[in-house]
Scaffold this motif. Sequence first.
Motif, PDB file in Angstrom:
ATOM      1  N   LYS A   3       0.779  -1.194   0.077  1.00 20.54           N
ATOM      2  CA  LYS A   3      -0.060   0.138   0.138  1.00 20.54           C
ATOM      3  C   LYS A   3       0.773   1.145   0.012  1.00 20.54           C
ATOM      4  O   LYS A   3       0.485   2.480  -0.561  1.00 20.54           O
ATOM      5  CB  LYS A   3      -0.820   0.077   1.230  1.00 20.54           C
ATOM      6  N   VAL A  13      -8.199   5.691   8.580  1.00 17.13           N
ATOM      7  CA  VAL A  13      -8.148   4.268   7.836  1.00 17.13           C
ATOM      8  C   VAL A  13      -6.871   3.566   8.191  1.00 17.13           C
ATOM      9  O   VAL A  13      -5.829   4.305   8.054  1.00 17.13           O
ATOM     10  CB  VAL A  13      -8.646   4.168   6.641  1.00 17.13           C
ATOM     11  N   GLU A  19      -4.173   6.525   6.959  1.00 10.31           N
ATOM     12  CA  GLU A  19      -4.705   7.388   5.805  1.00 10.31           C
ATOM     13  C   GLU A  19      -6.099   8.196   6.213  1.00 10.31           C
ATOM     14  O   GLU A  19      -6.748   7.499   6.853  1.00 10.31           O
ATOM     15  CB  GLU A  19      -4.648   6.853   4.406  1.00 10.31           C
ATOM     16  N   ARG A  43      -9.822   9.038   5.523  1.00 11.91           N
ATOM     17  CA  ARG A  43     -10.707   8.278   5.435  1.00 11.91           C
ATOM     18  C   ARG A  43     -11.817   9.078   4.515  1.00 11.91           C
ATOM     19  O   ARG A  43     -12.114  10.165   4.733  1.00 11.91           O
ATOM     20  CB  ARG A  43     -11.732   8.036   6.579  1.00 11.91           C
ATOM     21  N   PHE A  44     -12.099   8.430   3.405  1.00 14.29           N
ATOM     22  CA  PHE A  44     -12.942   9.213   2.319  1.00 14.29           C
ATOM     23  C   PHE A  44     -14.476   8.605   2.760  1.00 14.29           C
ATOM     24  O   PHE A  44     -14.778   7.316   3.118  1.00 14.29           O
ATOM     25  CB  PHE A  44     -12.724   8.497   0.899  1.00 14.29           C
ATOM     26  N   LYS A  88     -18.069  -5.723  -0.045  1.00 17.00           N
ATOM     27  CA  LYS A  88     -17.087  -6.384   0.647  1.00 17.00           C
ATOM     28  C   LYS A  88     -17.614  -6.882   2.145  1.00 17.00           C
ATOM     29  O   LYS A  88     -17.157  -7.944   2.829  1.00 17.00           O
ATOM     30  CB  LYS A  88     -15.877  -5.315   1.054  1.00 17.00           C
ATOM     31  N   MET A  91     -13.406   5.399  -4.960  1.00 20.29           N
ATOM     32  CA  MET A  91     -14.771   6.087  -4.130  1.00 20.29           C
ATOM     33  C   MET A  91     -15.017   7.178  -4.776  1.00 20.29           C
ATOM     34  O   MET A  91     -14.172   8.114  -4.977  1.00 20.29           O
ATOM     35  CB  MET A  91     -14.134   6.003  -2.800  1.00 20.29           C
ATOM     36  N   ILE A 131      -8.952   4.008  -3.945  1.00 21.81           N
ATOM     37  CA  ILE A 131      -8.745   3.130  -2.315  1.00 21.81           C
ATOM     38  C   ILE A 131      -7.531   2.280  -2.426  1.00 21.81           C
ATOM     39  O   ILE A 131      -7.054   2.341  -1.616  1.00 21.81           O
ATOM     40  CB  ILE A 131     -10.253   2.578  -2.251  1.00 21.81           C
TER      41      ILE A 131
HETATM   42  P1  AMP Z   1      -8.646  -2.029   0.611  1.00 24.21           P
HETATM   43  O1  AMP Z   1      -8.118  -3.409   1.058  1.00 24.21           O
HETATM   44  O2  AMP Z   1      -7.712  -0.963   0.689  1.00 24.21           O
HETATM   45  O3  AMP Z   1      -9.514  -2.129  -0.937  1.00 24.21           O
HETATM   46  O4  AMP Z   1      -9.572  -1.686   1.440  1.00 24.21           O
HETATM   47  C1  AMP Z   1     -10.871  -2.622   2.105  1.00 24.21           C
HETATM   48  C2  AMP Z   1     -11.991  -1.477   2.185  1.00 24.21           C
HETATM   49  O5  AMP Z   1     -11.889  -0.465   3.356  1.00 24.21           O
HETATM   50  C3  AMP Z   1     -12.677  -0.775   0.954  1.00 24.21           C
HETATM   51  O6  AMP Z   1     -13.209  -1.440  -0.028  1.00 24.21           O
HETATM   52  C4  AMP Z   1     -13.184   0.432   1.639  1.00 24.21           C
HETATM   53  O7  AMP Z   1     -14.273  -0.067   1.899  1.00 24.21           O
HETATM   54  C5  AMP Z   1     -12.204   0.561   3.146  1.00 24.21           C
HETATM   55  N1  AMP Z   1     -11.443   1.670   2.748  1.00 24.21           N
HETATM   56  C6  AMP Z   1     -10.102   1.626   2.304  1.00 24.21           C
HETATM   57  N2  AMP Z   1      -9.322   2.642   2.368  1.00 24.21           N
HETATM   58  C7  AMP Z   1     -10.314   3.558   2.705  1.00 24.21           C
HETATM   59  C8  AMP Z   1     -10.276   5.273   2.531  1.00 24.21           C
HETATM   60  N3  AMP Z   1      -9.239   5.695   2.455  1.00 24.21           N
HETATM   61  N4  AMP Z   1     -11.507   5.792   3.041  1.00 24.21           N
HETATM   62  C9  AMP Z   1     -12.513   5.069   3.286  1.00 24.21           C
HETATM   63  N5  AMP Z   1     -12.740   3.741   3.010  1.00 24.21           N
HETATM   64  C10 AMP Z   1     -11.521   2.903   2.819  1.00 24.21           C
END
Ligand code: AMP
Length: 454
Positions: free
Chosen positions: A124, A163, A205, A207-208, A234, A297, A306
């Motif tokens: 990441k 997050v 990071e 949060r969106f 998810k 997003m 994301i």
């Molecule tokens: P990822 O494995 O990075 O896809 O994260 C899993 C889930 O966490 C995503 O599908 C989002 O629902 C949530 N998520 C990850 N990053 C963010 C972010 N910066 N803001 C809000 N939700 C997030």
Amino acid sequence: MKKVELTQKEKPNFLEMINNFLVIGSGAREHAIVNALYSSRLDSKIYCIGNSYNPGIMKLCFEYVVGDYNSSSFVVNYANKNKIDYAIIGPENPLEAGVSDALWEANIKVVGPKKELAKIETSKAFTRNLQVDYGIPGGPKFQSFTTLNGVAEYFEELNHEFVIKFDGLAGGKGVKVYGEHIETIPDALDYCKSIIDSGGSFLIEERFIGEEFSLMSFCDGKNIQHMPIVQDHKRAYENDSGPNTGGMGTYSDYNHSLPFLNDTDIESAKKINLLTMEALKNKTGMDYIGILYGGFMAVKNGVRLIEYNARFGDPEAMNVLSILKTDFIDICKRMVSASLDKIKIEFENKATVCKYSVPNGYPDNPVKNQIIDISEIKDKDKLFYASVNIEGDNLIETGSRTLAVISVAETIVDAEKSAEDNIKRVKGPVFHRSDIGTKELVDSRKSNMDKIRC
Ligand code: AMP
Ligand code: GLY
């Protein structure tokens, strides 16, 4: 290594002009990939290395073996022995292990990026730094950590809208959103500490707030062509509650957009995928060949990234490959020869809904090795096997997502009805999300986005 020899559908000139394809992986995504290869107008001989016996893939393959597909030497030996021309890597773990690099070294063309490029999914921090270094829009405020120093202060700096992301592969389960998966600051610090204690690092990071969507693109390193946009779900339970999973189900719309997105959102996401492919080339000097999957997003004032995946989404692969009009083998050959600009990739203007049936207790405490009865399922060709095995005459669920059904129709609502009718015919200790693709759910996404935008 266990080996099963099966007969592939004989086609005219089967022994002439054929290419040998090796598919790595044995989930529903790989079942969809094998299906797409099998449906090609071009003759091919399909081989597959899986980690369990997937009866759907086995039916379509010339040869299916169960073995360690994360081992480069095992995969390359197998590929050499079978004179494989092209390999398609389904899951992320072999990408991280450098299986693509090893196959290219053995002169086998691969759909699936090399290890250094796959960092776009496997790290990441790599992805966020790439966004900053190459001016790619859509990134959050973020910081990487290997200790607890400064963590609490950074929570404050982000006004507790944050997050926490484990910096590595975690099957979609390493991310904790404050206010959703974690409710208190001590719990957030505990989660960070658990990562440090296991020797890992993490990102915090911004949060969106918005609605998520997936945009997958075919890449040859220089050219890019995009697939229809899909929305994944998810969370394990109805109404987006419960723990995060690999993805419980997906839908896509007839116009390849989604009801809550506008044209500017889509253009922004496409631009971010293009800039990312180019940045990867500039940073590493290597061509990104394969699928670039942006998890986006839509937020109040645009689109945010994301995460990236370096492969087809699962379940998203089922949605898009089920409406792919262009020959999949053509696309693969174009990707590996830097000539994607020579074809126009087209998809049917149809809506799709995919639903997963998963073991009771999934994802935290799934039942395992239970018999699943699928005899009542209609349209068996719309069924994709995932985490299953065969024992005697029985189909056994092995603990992760069990099987998926796809439905293709004029509208999302119609596709949902038939997907739901089919998935509830799976008998055994399983559950699924009946809300995915329903009018209520899709309307609520749209009104949520309208509220965020106003
Ligand atoms: P990822 O494995 O990075 O896809 O994260 C899993 C889930 O966490 C995503 O599908 C989002 O629902 C949530 N998520 C990850 N990053 C963010 C972010 N910066 N803001 C809000 N939700 C997030
Ligand atoms: N659909 C989520 C993933 O493939 O990672």
